[in-house]
Design a protein around this motif. Structure first.
Motif, PDB file in Angstrom:
ATOM      1  N   LYS A 291       1.033   4.174  -2.836  1.00 24.12           N
ATOM      2  CA  LYS A 291       0.802   5.580  -2.481  1.00 24.12           C
ATOM      3  C   LYS A 291       1.939   6.473  -2.972  1.00 24.12           C
ATOM      4  O   LYS A 291       1.719   7.569  -3.487  1.00 24.12           O
TER       5      LYS A 291
ATOM      6  N   GLU B 275      -6.085   1.180  -2.623  1.00 24.62           N
ATOM      7  CA  GLU B 275      -5.037   2.102  -3.061  1.00 24.62           C
ATOM      8  C   GLU B 275      -4.908   2.117  -4.583  1.00 24.62           C
ATOM      9  O   GLU B 275      -4.710   3.176  -5.184  1.00 24.62           O
TER      10      GLU B 275
ATOM     11  N   CYS C  78       0.830  -1.211   0.000  1.00 24.52           N
ATOM     12  CA  CYS C  78       0.000   0.000   0.000  1.00 24.52           C
ATOM     13  C   CYS C  78       0.865   1.262   0.000  1.00 24.52           C
ATOM     14  O   CYS C  78       0.581   2.228  -0.709  1.00 24.52           O
TER      15      CYS C  78
END
Length: 1939
Positions: free
Chosen positions: A1676, A1720, A1672
């Motif tokens: 990001k 995400e 994740c």
């Protein structure tokens, strides 16, 4: 006869002491004659008798004594030195004369006494007479009382102090001698004549009979005015002068004489204060809050009785006042309210000025309560309001009074108007200035038109009283528009009004009026003109009458003509286009109008020339500049493409600005277009001159703001360059009459512009400003790049020493139309050049960093901790440099350290205080009262270096804040009174240096006078240094107090001391400044240049300036401000937020607390926004009744966010308050728009790392909670997102408290959402977030389980389940007793949740940061090269670390029915002794241990190792181990905190210690502290990057190396890395990759080694972090790269990390939580879909993300579509459709193979999911063992191993448990926890011995696992093996039963 004549030959002095009484008699008579003959009162003859006169009055012969008294009387009347004899002579008179038998002797004694009083020795006389009242002879006592009474009657209480007489009264009246009692009674009556009723309070102690007698005497007194009939010698010349000057008007002069000498007595000062706080009933505050009104009434009555005392002791009355205010505001019982009003009045009257701190808080409540109809309540409130006013001022109450006048209730308006009338009657006229008068009359005129007659009458009375107070001419401009009836009413009220305050100058002005002009005949403007001769007497005295008359007439004509023209400008409005066309057609020919817009340039040129000619021929008054300019500006207007036409147009505008009325309204239509032409090569000069002319016609400030604003909102660099050069020139011509603060933002843009010419022009402008402002200007550019700073410094150095040039221009309103500006405006404009640079300096608010823990460090018992706290504060102040004044409780903490027992800390504190003063600046003066006593104490320290530091600190505070506050509150006096000789010596030395340099009158004389007694006494001190320094300080005091004042003060001293003091005064007197007056006149002499600087006004125009009392340019200037408001920033950057916080805390404004917003809150917010200079157009939209304007306001604010984030922070509290009002609107579009805006706002705050203030949260979060229960999903989702953001800018513990309040709501949906929020907070931040503690909070949540609403119940259960996952069984203790039904629900929910719970720790919970909050800092150095060597470590696979134990064994989770409280068990076990059952080792051969054990039936059952030895721990050992463990935890926390220290040495030591812990067997201590550790490491990396790496600081590279190594050790530990939260992990990975991508470490030695280490760390982070979290985080970061256009190398490295994960993802499959990963990816594809990537050169990032999806799909197959639960709207991105395509394209074999592989890898060493029959039998045997008496522990150990072997075993174990009793189930769970803890404690030991592992076969013949090989050399494992062997060799007796 010979004897008689013989003594006559002796000198007079000898005769006076002769032994014969006749000789003395003769000598006395001769002396009397001599004394009457001497003309000079200072003759040396007087000195001969100084020592003799005391003997005259004590002569033993009565006849001689009488003559001696006559001689003494003559001596006292005529000798200047008589005052020196008062003590000895009065002593003799009291003892020998005042009660003598002879009447004449007594009369002479009294006359001498009164004469001593007259020559101003009244204090000594009174002292001697009071001593006489203590004599044993009653005749002397009575005579002394009678003399005191006579002196009081003749001289009054100003001379004879009444206070000591009042104290003596009871003893006089109760004396046993009748004559004493009678004289005492006479004295009391005389005192009553002067004091009046307040004296009665002092008579309460007398007998009732005496009181009755005295009251009878009091009633007999007539009410005549009491005045003195005799005066002191110093008063006589003044009285004579008044009488002589009164030849013309006897009556008037008699009145004047009365006023001049009438005593101003305040009886209040004569009374002793009474302490009522200590006498309050103990239960007062409880009774005041009681529900029964009788109890409340009883409590208030007790207070009311105490408040009757006329004078109260000082103290903290805050709680009492608040209680009374609450009663007045909210109590429903009128009797209690009336009593509270009386108490309030009593407190205010008894405290007088000391009530001021509470006055403004109480007054609004009283005014609001005037709505009450009961007269007894209203009267009590009136008395309270009147008493409160005496403690404050008319200006202070203005805001509350005007607000009350706007109240809807007519009673409130009427009573407020009457209250104001009474206030005006008690206000000195100078206090009611024009500004206040305008504000009050404006509102009273509104109420004068009210329908209620009482309101009208009281309003007229108030205006009439004000009129009488300030004069008709002063108030007439403000009431000129009233009709005749109202004017007549006001005039009538004015005549009736009684002004209580004295008006000393009224009659004098009236006497002077006939020399000027009568006010009644001429207009108000004319009458005002006549004030000038009164104010400046010199012109009036020298001018002749005809000349002055002529001047007056002409000036009045000029005034009249210019008044009309000025009025046109003032009322000039924006005409419509149609009106402009009509007016233009009237004054201009049609061919001109058509020619101006013609396409042929020659036609346009001719039209402009013709227009100029027409304008020149017109009369000045007929020219409408607005019409001409707007006609001229019509297309093409001032954007004409032909340079000749354009130049002529510009010259036309210039001509109009120079010669005609040119208002700011007109300027708006041309300034922008003219500014644009500054970039025109051919017309640049003409455009600049035109702007100068416009600035001269209006004001440079408004034009400069508009010009700069436009120039830097467009992109043409030429315009920007020329604008800056124009402004520099304008400043030199006009002077610095602009607001620098408004322009500084654009100047900063200019100096950092990419265009070099713009930068050069900006730097040139800064050089010009430097001449006016000086060095403080450079503070604005300290954060700029070094090269730019050097350029600015060089430019400023060129201008050093230059003085500002004399202005050659000024605004036309001052040059030609002086009458348009009143006196106030000129003062305001003249003050503009005095730039207060401290207001312009950007200041940092550090209040959020001054945490409670930091302040607690200052008070710690350990001096090292205190010192560390001081260093932190010093670092904070040094880094911030300039800070705001909001520093909380820091001054109090520092004050304690100033007197610290450790001298080093005291010295450090002085340094911090010195830095604090420099950082805050002048606002620091509010803290002087707190810190200065500590400075003084340090000044008296025995150590020289502390005294030096104290002096330096005091000097810094004085320079920053001024020295006035140092002398407040007698702080210096107290230090001199009780200080050591060292302190006094140093303090006198400091005062001797500073006092001569301080401006006279800056320090109040009263404060300096307090120190005089100490100065005089120290002039005779034993210590030579004290004497010397006190002598040096005399001069400074004399400069401020004058020689005469100090000489008079020395009269009270003893003769010996007095001579010393006078000698010191005489010695210092010659050094006084010869002419101090010119210093005072200096501002007057320099006023003319100032006038020229700001406008060049002519001297002759001053009269006209002062005559326009508000009719001149006040409306005009106000209108200009309104016109300019549209172009001002929406939100202004200022420092007013701190003041708003203070005002709210001090209850000066309403606290933002309501159920539904009332009108007063809206008005309050309007006022606050107006004060904060919020754009007026924006405000009109914000407070409009139509919701569409609200939407427009939100749009404007949203657009303004990007460029005005600083202003957003400055006004955040106002914006949040306004949005809370919108929460109560019914329109959903405003609400949704507001929530979107708030999300953007909080994103910016998160980026800026802003800390939300408590008052901002208190005025916003409670109202946001009301919308979390909204019926619309979109609203609820928006509010939920906001709460996640708020948690990042506001302490989560405080946020938790606010959300807890939300569960008390009646709205079930709101309760549900609040409980969900609480659960989320507990999940993300742990149970420690619960406030006030976990138990209280969870008990409150547990109550919600019984709610009737199903969603509330579920939310409450989920919340407690989250706590259970973190705390385990301890949760049951925390929630306490709940009902059986609720308990069963909770148990069921916990079991269900435990099964479905993903395997992740609480600390690894992810906090989703909004995409806009993700920022990557890209350096400006360009793209660094990324060579192959740097890439290799990312490509290489790290050495595989074979983890012998499954994840559950590494860190058993506190979950499920068998969850273990590991921390508790560790603490118990850490120091506990181990009791082990020793086997008989002699019988066994040690060599057998290395051989496998062969069982008889190895396949039948598998031997499960039994539990470790049971611990027998004494209670005391447990407690001591707990204490030591807690201390260890605290030490570890401090070390982790120190890792982020700015001090590299401190950080280095902390890193080394933590690294040692990580590499030792104590690494598990860091569990639950993972986030703190990574946060500290991140912070240290940031700090290190701020150092200049090129300077080669060895500590920096050393600290980098240690930081990297400690991070590596952290992740090498194996288990710690998996618990790091997403937020911290993201920041760590971001920083590590940035270091590589931006080549930040290139300047360090051996950079390649650093890069290799960073590569290794990144690889380790990927492998050892929570697999879901790291994926994740990387997605990001990739998202952020696309968003912020990061460096290509940065993006490439992030993708390489993902590529690495893709390779090993099949092995991670079992541990991944796919839902958050897909969320995400959803966000990524939503913001940057495939279509967006097609427009870019490379779409590698998109393909990388799709590869991740592909890998997950291959693992999960179709099941991947079930993991999109966290995505609210699947259609927002292409994720769902892409996954469907992936699933469709993948072959079934691919997915099956992959899933099989993953399943196989995930279940190595496990059996099939379905347990066989054999396994079921094995479970049965295990439970039989547990149930048996002798094999319980063995059975539990086997069950524990069984559960490890089969993680899904809970499903099969559960049926066995359900059959048993609850006690048995609990026993099993506890046993499993014990085993788990024991095994865990052995894990580190097992790991340390893994290097000695050898290949040993398993007991079953199967090769041993790696874990077993590692444990063979471990002693504990050997012991375990011995126990297994023993168990096999000696089977238990009941084995046959168990088979």
């Amino acid at each position: 006869m010979e004897e008689d004549t013989e003594y006559t030959k002796l000198p007079v002095e000898d005769r006076c002491v002769h032994k014969l009484w006749k000789a003395r008699l003769h000598g006395y008579e001769e002396c009397a004659k001599i004394f009457r003959r001497i003309d000079d009162e200072k003759s040396p003859e007087w000195n001969k008798f100084l020592g003799l006169v005391k003997k005259f009055v004590t002569d033993s012969n009565a006849v001689a004594q009488e003559k001696g008294l006559e001689a003494v009387l003559a001596y006292v009347e005529n000798a200047a030195a008589a005052g020196k004899t008062v003590g000895e002579v009065m002593s003799g008179i009291v003892s020998k004369c005042i009660a003598a038998p002879k009447t004449k002797t007594k009369e002479l004694a009294v006359q001498i006494t009164l004469m001593y009083v007259e020559i101003e020795k009244h204090e000594a006389v009174q002292e001697e007479l009071l001593k006489g009242t203590e004599a044993k002879n009653p005749k002397i006592v009575a005579a002394c009382i009678a003399t005191l009474t006579l002196a009081l009657r003749e001289f009054g209480p100003k001379v004879i102090s009444v206070k000591p007489l009042v104290k003596k009264m009871p003893s006089f009246l109760e004396d046993r001698d009748k004559s004493v009692r009678e004289e005492g009674k006479t004295m009391v009556v005389e005192i009553y004549r002067w004091i009046g009723a307040p004296l009665k309070q002092q008579l309460n102690t007398l007998k009732q009979v005496q009181i009755t007698e005295l009251e009878t005497e009091f009633n007999n007194l007539k009410g005549e005015k009491v005045v003195p009939i005799r005066y002191l010698k110093s008063q006589k010349p003044k009285v004579t002068c008044v009488i002589d000057s009164g030849a013309g008007d006897v009556e008037g002069d008699e009145e004047e004489e009365d006023d001049a000498v009438a005593p101003d007595i305040d009886p209040y000062e004569l009374l002793d204060p009474v302490d009522i706080l200590s006498k309050l009933p103990k239960d007062f505050f409880e009774k005041v809050e009681a529900k029964k009104w009788q109890e409340r009434k009883e409590a208030v009555e007790a207070l009311e009785a105490l408040c009757r005392n006329p004078k109260l002791e000082s103290g903290d009355y805050g709680d009492v006042v608040r209680a009374l205010k609450k009663i007045i505001s909210k109590d429903s019982n009128v009797l209690v309210v009336a009593l509270a009003g009386k108490c309030m009045a009593g407190l205010a009257s008894g405290l007088k000025k000391r009530f001021q701190p509470y006055a403004l808080a109480c007054l609004p409540a009283i005014l609001e309560k005037f709505r009450e109809k009961k007269q007894n309540v209203v009267q009590a409130l009136r008395d309270a309001a009147d008493a409160i006013f005496l403690s404050t001022t008319i200006e202070a109450i203005m805001e509350d009074s005007l607000a009350a006048l706007e109240n809807k209730n007519p009673s409130v308006k009427a009573e407020t108007a009457a209250f104001l009338a009474r206030c005006f009657a008690q206000t000195p006229p100078p206090s009611l200035n024009k500004k206040l008068l305008k504000a009050y009359t404006g509102m009273l005129i509104k109420t004068l038109n009210e329908p209620d007659p009482t309101v009208r009458d009281n309003s007229a009375e108030a205006i009439g009283t004000a009129s009488k107070l300030v004069g008709e001419k002063a108030i007439s401009p403000f009431i000129a528009d009233l009709d005749n009836l109202k004017m007549a009413k006001i005039k009538e009220c004015s005549e009736k009004a009684v002004i209580v305050v004295k008006l000393p100058n009224v009659r004098k002005a009236a006497g002077d009026r006939p020399n000027t002009a009568p006010a009644k005949i001429e207009s108000p403007s004319k009458s005002k003109e006549n004030d000038n001769p009164v104010k400046s007497k010199k012109p009036n005295a020298t001018a002749k009458k005809p000349t002055s008359k002529k001047t007056t007439t002409s000036s009045m004509t000029n005034l009249a003509s210019k008044k009309s023209s000025a009025a046109k400008v003032q009322v000039e409005k924006n005409l419509t286009n149609e009106e402009i066309d009509d007016l233009a057609a009237q004054i201009l020919p049609a061919e001109v109008l058509s020619g101006l817009t013609d396409s042929i340039w020659k036609t346009r040129l001719a039209a402009v020339e013709q227009l100029i000619q027409i304008v020149k021929e017109m009369e000045t008054a007929d020219v409408s500049t607005q019409v001409i300019v707007r006609t001229l500006a019509k297309k093409p207007g001032l954007k004409d493409t032909n340079f000749q036409v354009l130049k002529l147009r510009l010259e036309t505008v210039k001509m109009l600005a120079e010669n005609y009325n040119f208002s700011s309204t007109v300027a708006e239509y041309c300034v922008i277009d003219v500014t644009e032409k500054l970039g025109d090569a051919k017309n640049s000069i003409a455009a600049g001159e035109t702007l100068i002319a416009i600035a001269e016609a209006t004001s440079l400030e408004s034009v400069a703001n508009e010009v700069m604003g436009f120039a830097f909102n467009q992109k043409n660099p030429k315009v920007q360059q020329e604008t800056l050069l124009w402004l520099a020139k304008a400043v030199e011509e006009f002077g610095l009459v602009i607001n620098l603060k408004a322009l500084m933002e654009n100047i900063k843009k200019a100096v950092t512009a990419t265009n070099p010419s713009v930068r050069t022009a900006a730097i040139s402008l800064l050089g010009t400003l430097y001449v006016y402002v000086g060095k403080p200007l450079l503070m604005f550019f300290e954060n700029e790049k070094p090269a730019l700073k050097q350029q600015i410094d060089q430019e400023c150095e060129k201008r050093i020493g230059e003085s500002p040039p004399i202005p050659t221009r000024g605004s036309k309103g001052k040059k030609n139309k002086v009458d348009e500006d009143d006196d106030g405006d000129i003062e305001e404009k003249e003050s503009v050049p005095q730039v207060d640079i401290s207001d312009l300096i950007p200041r940092v608010d550090i209040s959020s960093q001054l945490t409670e823990s930091l302040l607690n460090e200052l008070a710690d018992k350990n001096w090292k901790v205190r010192n560390e706290g001081l260093q932190k504060i010093n670092t904070l102040l040094t880094e911030a440099r300039s800070i705001k004044g909001s520093i909380g409780e820091l001054p109090q903490g520092l004050a304690l350290r100033l007197v610290d027992s450790n001298s080093k800390i005291a010295q450090s504190t002085l340094g911090v205080c010195q830095t604090l003063a420099t950082a805050i600046g002048s606002p620091a003066k509010q803290h002087i009262r707190t810190l200065f006593p500590g400075f003084l104490q340090c000044l008296g320290d025995s150590k020289t270096w502390i005294r030096t530091a104290a002096i330096a600190c005091m000097n810094t505070w004085g320079d920053q804040c001024g020295y006035k506050e140092f002398f407040d509150g007698e702080m210096i006096g107290d230090a001199l009174k009780s200080g050591s000789p060292t302190l006094r010596s140093e303090l006198w030395n400091w005062l001797a240096q500073k006092l001569p340099l301080i401006t006279v009158k800056q320090i109040p004389k009263e404060e300096l006078t307090v120190c005089l007694p100490y100065l005089f006494s120290n002039l005779e001190d034993r210590n030579s240094d004290v004497r010397k320094n006190a002598q040096e300080a005399v001069l400074g005091y004399m400069i401020h107090l004058s020689y005469d004042t100090m000489a008079r003060a020395s009269e009270k001293l003893k003769p010996g001391s007095k001579s010393v003091v006078l000698a010191a005064l005489e010695k210092a007197r010659p050094n006084l400044p010869v002419k101090p007056l010119p210093k005072k006149q200096a501002p007057e002499n320099t006023s003319q240049p100032k006038t020229v600087k700001s406008g060049g006004a002519v001297k002759a125009g001053k009269t006209a300036i002062k005559t326009k009392a508000g009719n001149g340019s006040k409306p005009n200037s106000a209108r200009k401000k309104d016109d300019d408001a549209d172009t001002s920033p929406l939100l202004a950057t200022n420092n007013l937020k701190h003041q708003r916080v203070i005002d709210e805390q001090k209850m000066k404004v309403l606290k933002w607390n309501f159920t539904t917003p009332r009108e007063e809150f809206v008005e309050l917010l309007k006022e606050l926004m107006t004060t904060a200079n919020v754009n007026k157009t924006l405000m009109s939209n914000m407070f409009h009744s139509d919701f569409r304007y609200h939407l427009k306001a939100i749009e404007s604010l949203t657009e303004d966010l990007a460029d005005n984030s600083k202003a957003l922070v400055c006004n955040l509290d106002l914006i949040l308050k306004w949005l809370t009002l919108r929460f109560f609107d019914t329109n959903p579009s405003v609400l949704l728009k507001g929530l979107d805006y708030l999300q953007t706002v909080f994103n910016i705050l998160i980026e800026d790392q802003y800390h939300m203030l408590e008052n901002e949260a208190a005025s916003f979060i409670p109202y946001l909670l009301t919308k979390i229960g909204d019926s619309k999903d979109t609203v609820r989702n928006g509010v939920r997102a906001l709460f996640k953001q708020i948690a990042l800018v506001f302490p989560v513990s405080k946020l938790f408290s606010y959300v807890m309040e939300g569960i008390k709501s009646k709205n079930a949906r709101q309760r549900t959402e609040c409980l969900d929020q609480l659960g989320s907070l507990i999940e993300n931040y742990g149970v420690s977030v619960c406030q006030p503690n976990a138990s209280v909070a969870l008990k409150e949540v547990a109550k919600q389980i019984a709610d009737r609403d199903n969603s509330v119940r579920n939310a409450a259960l989920n919340c407690i389940v989250q706590a259970y996952f973190l705390e385990g069984e301890r949760v049951y203790k925390l929630i306490g007793q709940i009902s059986e039904k609720d308990q069963s629900l909770l148990d069921e929910r916990i079991k269900r949740a435990a099964k479905n719970r993903p395997t992740k720790s609480a600390s690894s919970a992810r906090i989703v940061v909004p995409p806009t909050a993700v920022t990557n800092h890209v350096s400006d150095d360009g793209e660094p090269d990324f060579d192959e060597e740097d890439e290799e470590p990312f490509e290489q696979e790290p050495e595989p670390v074979h983890d012998p134990v499954p994840a559950q064994q590494i860190r058993p989770k506190v979950s499920g029915p068998f969850g273990l409280d590991l921390e508790w068990l560790e603490k118990i076990e850490s120091s506990a002794p181990v009791k082990v059952r020793n086997p008989k080792l002699i019988e066994l051969s040690l060599s057998d241990l290395n051989e496998p054990v062969k069982l008889l039936n190895p396949t039948a059952t598998q031997i499960i190792p039994i539990s470790p030895p049971k611990l027998l721990v004494p209670k005391s050992a447990v407690l001591s181990s707990l204490t030591s463990q807690i201390e260890k935890d605290d030490t570890l926390d401090r070390e982790i905190l120190a890792m982020a220290s700015n001090d590299l040495q401190v950080a280095f030591q902390a890193l080394s210690k933590v690294d040692g812990i990580l590499k030792s067997h104590q690494a598990n201590l860091l569990q639950t502290k993972e986030d703190k550790f990574i946060g500290a490491a991140n912070m240290q990396l940031k700090i290190l990057q701020n150092y200049p790496l090129h300077s080669g600081i060895p500590d920096v590279s050393k600290c980098f190396r240690n930081t990297f190594m400690v991070i590596l050790s952290f992740y090498n530990s194996g288990i710690l890395g998996k618990n790091v939260s997403a937020l911290q992990l993201k920041e760590l990975v971001d920083q590590l990759i940035s270091l590589l991508a931006e080549n930040k470490l290139d300047q360090l030695n051996d950079v390649d080694a650093y890069n290799r280490v960073i590569n290794t760390i990144v690889v380790k982070v990927i492998d050892c972090s929570n697999h879901t979290t790291i994926i994740c985080v990387l997605i990001k970061l990739l998202h952020g790269c696309a968003q912020s256009n990061a460096l290509p190398k940065y993006e490439e490295l992030v993708m390489k990390c993902l590529w690495k994960i893709v390779k090993i993802m099949p092995s991670w499959a079992a541990d991944l939580d796919y839902d958050p990963i897909l969320r995400e990816v959803h966000y990524f594809l939503k913001d940057y879909p495939t279509t967006w990537w097609k427009k870019r050169r490379s779409d590698t990032a998109l393909r990388t993300v799709k590869t991740v999806l592909h890998s997950m799909t291959r693992v999960k197959g179709n099941a991947i579509l079930n993991h999109m639960s966290l995505i609210t709207n699947k259609d927002e991105s292409e994720l769902y459709s892409y996954l469907i395509r992936l699933v469709a394209t993948l072959k079934p074999d691919d997915t099956n193979t992959q899933s099989r592989a993953s399943s196989k890898s995930a279940t190595v060493g496990r059996t099939q999911k379905h347990l066989s029959k054999l396994t079921h039998q094995q479970l049965s045997e295990i439970f039989k063992k547990i149930g048996s008496k002798h094999h319980t522990q063995e059975g539990l150990a086997q069950l524990y191993d069984f559960k490890l072997q089969y993680p899904e075993a809970d499903i099969y174990v559960q049926p066995f448990l359900l059959k048993s009793h609850q006690f048995f189930q609990d026993y099993i769970e506890q046993g499993l926890r014990d085993i788990d803890q024991a095994r865990k404690s052995q894990t580190p030991i097992l790991q340390t011995n893994n290097q000695y592992a050898t290949g040993i076969s398993d007991i079953s013949g199967v090769p041993r696992s790696l874990a077993e090989e590692k444990t063979m050399m471990d002693p504990m494992s050997r012991l375990e093996r011995l126990r297994n062997l023993e168990a096999q060799c000696k089977p238990p007796p009941d084995q046959s039963n168990q088979t």
